[in-house]
Design a protein around this motif. Sequence first.
Motif, mmCIF file in Angstrom:
data_model
loop_
_atom_site.group_PDB
_atom_site.id
_atom_site.type_symbol
_atom_site.label_atom_id
_atom_site.label_comp_id
_atom_site.label_asym_id
_atom_site.label_seq_id
_atom_site.Cartn_x
_atom_site.Cartn_y
_atom_site.Cartn_z
ATOM 1 N N GLY A 85 91.508 27.157 49.655
ATOM 2 C CA GLY A 85 92.465 26.116 49.775
ATOM 3 C C GLY A 85 92.225 25.518 51.331
ATOM 4 O O GLY A 85 91.065 26.181 52.135
ATOM 5 N N ASP A 86 92.816 24.486 51.603
ATOM 6 C CA ASP A 86 92.380 23.841 52.776
ATOM 7 C C ASP A 86 93.260 24.279 54.046
ATOM 8 O O ASP A 86 92.886 24.472 55.275
ATOM 9 N N VAL A 130 85.004 33.383 58.993
ATOM 10 C CA VAL A 130 84.182 33.442 57.875
ATOM 11 C C VAL A 130 85.194 33.188 56.510
ATOM 12 O O VAL A 130 86.197 33.955 56.416
ATOM 13 N N TYR A 131 84.722 32.278 55.754
ATOM 14 C CA TYR A 131 85.691 31.930 54.755
ATOM 15 C C TYR A 131 84.874 32.185 53.464
ATOM 16 O O TYR A 131 83.878 32.099 52.973
ATOM 17 N N PRO A 144 105.090 20.002 45.789
ATOM 18 C CA PRO A 144 103.577 20.894 46.243
ATOM 19 C C PRO A 144 103.647 20.675 47.498
ATOM 20 O O PRO A 144 103.734 19.537 48.261
ATOM 21 N N ASN A 145 103.255 21.881 48.173
ATOM 22 C CA ASN A 145 102.983 22.126 49.628
ATOM 23 C C ASN A 145 101.856 21.626 50.060
ATOM 24 O O ASN A 145 100.859 22.208 50.939
ATOM 25 N N TRP A 146 101.367 20.194 49.809
ATOM 26 C CA TRP A 146 100.291 19.518 50.141
ATOM 27 C C TRP A 146 100.612 18.192 50.890
ATOM 28 O O TRP A 146 101.861 17.626 50.409
ATOM 29 N N GLU A 147 99.966 17.722 52.010
ATOM 30 C CA GLU A 147 100.470 16.577 52.636
ATOM 31 C C GLU A 147 100.704 15.348 51.853
ATOM 32 O O GLU A 147 101.586 14.575 52.133
ATOM 33 N N ILE A 161 91.711 27.341 56.098
ATOM 34 C CA ILE A 161 90.475 26.795 56.779
ATOM 35 C C ILE A 161 90.778 25.925 57.984
ATOM 36 O O ILE A 161 90.287 26.275 59.341
ATOM 37 N N ARG A 162 91.915 25.210 58.026
ATOM 38 C CA ARG A 162 92.210 24.423 59.284
ATOM 39 C C ARG A 162 92.424 25.392 60.208
ATOM 40 O O ARG A 162 92.451 25.450 61.607
ATOM 41 N N ILE A 163 93.667 26.393 59.932
ATOM 42 C CA ILE A 163 94.264 27.421 60.925
ATOM 43 C C ILE A 163 92.780 28.267 61.569
ATOM 44 O O ILE A 163 93.051 28.575 62.589
#
Length: 287
Positions: free
Chosen positions: A125-126, A149-150, A5-8, A129-131
Amino acid sequence: MIEVPNWEEDIERIEAQVEEGAVIEAVPTSIIEHLSFQFGGDRDIVNESSLNDLSDYRKAIAHAIDREELLSSTGVPWFGETPGMIIPSSSAWDQYPYDPAAGAGLIEAIAPDGAGAVLSTTGNGDYRIRIGDALEASFAAIGVAYEPVYLDSVLFFGETLNNGVFDLGMWAWVSDAGYTSQLQLLELFDPTASPPDGNFARWGEGGLSDAAARFAEIVQAARATIDPEEFASLVAEAEDILADNALLIPLFSRGQHVAWWADTVTGVVPNGSSATVTWNLEEWRFV
């Protein structure tokens, strides 16, 4: 073997087992994250001072983005090599190297009193937002005030895109260089189309009539031809039109991480296309 899964936390969990014999490899996928400029009038709802109609403004933003630094600073496990949009490996976008000084010069010339941009994207997703947060520094470096704006993904992919109520948008398209994918993308960018069938940026508006007219001709010709060389030539010209006019900015190829135990199985060759990792399954062997 597992597609991680593409999560840290999942990636780090597998990486911690490398010394015990695990292998983990990252490859780019055909999912291209990009910034899209909105040319329709409803962008004024979110940004009354939008300068998207100005080519030099769009090019200034393209010069402001350091893809590798964005990924490094945010810990997003994607790929920062400049991707193409219709042709994933296209070099058409190399005309916009990271050069914030050049970008600042363009902004100063067209908006000496300053400019502003509003980015709309999903907030479920996270990573986006980070980008989105990290892009503030990129815009500040060229003298553009910036606001992210998210939105909930249902709202963003429904009302926001379909109604064109955004100034800049960030989302992804699938671009795997196959015939079907390339034709679908041509049709999605076709300036004669209207949402929800395509042209979410409404880019036929805003003083782009010549480029839009030629792109529309390319779409019609690509639909009609059965000559692979002619089709490839048309697609390359379409990519050049998108790049030369900076109608959007490809950002990243999303990454895919694949892990396996090298002391158990051999022959695994990660593949980031729609063929997925099992594309050569018949060649896998137990060690």
